[in-house]
Design an enzyme around this catalytic site. Sequence first.
Site, PDB file in Angstrom:
ATOM      1  N   ASN A 130      19.061  34.621   3.492  1.00  0.00           N
ATOM      2  CA  ASN A 130      18.515  35.974   3.439  1.00  0.00           C
ATOM      3  C   ASN A 130      16.997  35.954   3.566  1.00  0.00           C
ATOM      4  OD1 ASN A 130      18.634  38.913   2.735  1.00  0.00           O
ATOM      5  ND2 ASN A 130      17.424  38.181   0.995  1.00  0.00           N
ATOM      6  N   ASP A 223      23.996  32.186  -0.610  1.00  0.00           N
ATOM      7  CA  ASP A 223      23.240  32.966  -1.580  1.00  0.00           C
ATOM      8  C   ASP A 223      23.064  34.409  -1.087  1.00  0.00           C
ATOM      9  OD1 ASP A 223      21.409  33.021  -3.939  1.00  0.00           O
ATOM     10  OD2 ASP A 223      19.916  33.488  -2.413  1.00  0.00           O
ATOM     11  N   GLU A 259      28.238  34.496  -2.488  1.00  0.00           N
ATOM     12  CA  GLU A 259      27.863  35.305  -3.655  1.00  0.00           C
ATOM     13  C   GLU A 259      27.775  36.761  -3.217  1.00  0.00           C
ATOM     14  OE1 GLU A 259      24.068  35.814  -6.707  1.00  0.00           O
ATOM     15  OE2 GLU A 259      23.753  35.292  -4.627  1.00  0.00           O
TER      16      GLU A 259
END
Length: 515
Positions: A130, A223, A259
Amino acid sequence: MKKIILLILTLLILCSCKTNNPDTIDDNYRVMYQIFVGSFSDSNNDGVGDLNGIINRLDYLNDGNIDSKKSLGIQGLWLTPIFESPSYHKYDVIDYYKIDPQFGSMEDLQKLIEECHSRNVIVILDMVLNHTSRVNEWFLEFSKAHHNNDVNNYYYDFYTYKDNYAQLPGRAWCPIESTNQEYECNFSPDMPELNLDNENVKKEILDIAKYYLDMGIDGFRFDAAKFVYYGDNKSSIDFWNWYVKELKKIKPDVYTVAEVWSSESEILDYINELNCFDFTLAGAEGIIADSVKNGNANSYVNYIANYQKKLRDKNNDVMMIPFLSNHDMDRSAGFLLMMNKYPYLAANLLLLTPGSPFIYYGEEIAIKGSRGGANTDANRRVAMLWGDDDTVKDPEGTTFDAKKQVNGTVLEQEKNEDSILNYYRKVIKVRNKYPEIARGNYEVLISDNKSLGGFIISYNNEKTLLLHNCSKTDELSIDISSYNFQKIKEVIGLSDAKLENGKITIGPMTSVIVK
Ligand code: CA
């Protein structure tokens, strides 16, 4: 003669490797263990956990002997980020092709992979796609290109940006120095967000994964998966569908887990190609904690069976990924009181599940740690309590009072047969002995008491009964005479169980496996 002896020796070594773990099925339905690398085990006396520290502790995790009483028996490791990074947690990457010098070298990672594979333990890395660090070369080049208004620069489009007067509400923006533009920075000014619409960025992040898969890494934990397109689930889901499909072209059995910290229905939207953590089960308010504290087997068994069915309806290859806590949550030994022996029953509800459950390092010895008044995540990531001469220290910023660690170190718990550590070892061993627990189809079986419930598990044309008595005090019974179950195979818990005249009776906080 020498040659013949050498040949015999080589053959012996090869044979012993192959038979290390004869009962382990080589698929992804594994018990996984999350290591917050800097807090686990220190090999070079600088106080920071590192890759060689993990290698030194492999016998504790899995010594390659399925009958071992000295090993936890986990079959996979999730390493939190290990790439070069300025922070202690390393979720802001400077260089995806360098191991952070605090943690070791690429050679150390290679050695860790080899040691793990020789024990049939897989290794997955934490992939943070990200955002990067603000001192990542990509961001430095991006900033320079914007400063020079060099719109044709390779990096000009690498991060999400806007003109500073443009209104894009809901997202956070930070100024690009000496320009009239801003970069997206939802987590922190130190974490600029990559532009995943850019084909060059997409190629870069695929190349990174390929590099580590080629090296022997077995998969990835992703993540912040729902934030790659902030506030836009559809685009985020499209991205992950694309990325994981590409990874499967490189390695068809790549282990993935994302996640998506969200509601069950939103998590399900993400599950097409990839596995996602079951956040519904985890944390102080999660279903496992609720069932343990309120003695409620009903809500737990209904959730597990329904959720498994929903997953398998979407894609038969995706797994449930149960867990109790992770590095972003207060530790489970805080919200599950040891005084009431709650961590024991919680271990049953975590590990006697379909799919691939995760243990957060130290959960097996009931380490405590919560954000507390200082409101710092470092308290959730305190040093592993080995109780020997390991020099690993708590991460910077920790304020958690070490006097609160009353459940004992690894060394102390190893000497106590009834410790939570030895209990985890037993439950994992039972799970590994019955492949249907991880892989079978779960159907609910409820009793007239909400504290007693379980599943009829179908696997390879055989049926297995798994029952949990979540009551803290009561022995409970259920009539199973209409089924063809003959014998209690395992009693896992704090009391006993018996099967007489088609009626099974189980003591409090205990689970059974019946065939
Ligand atoms: Ca170290």
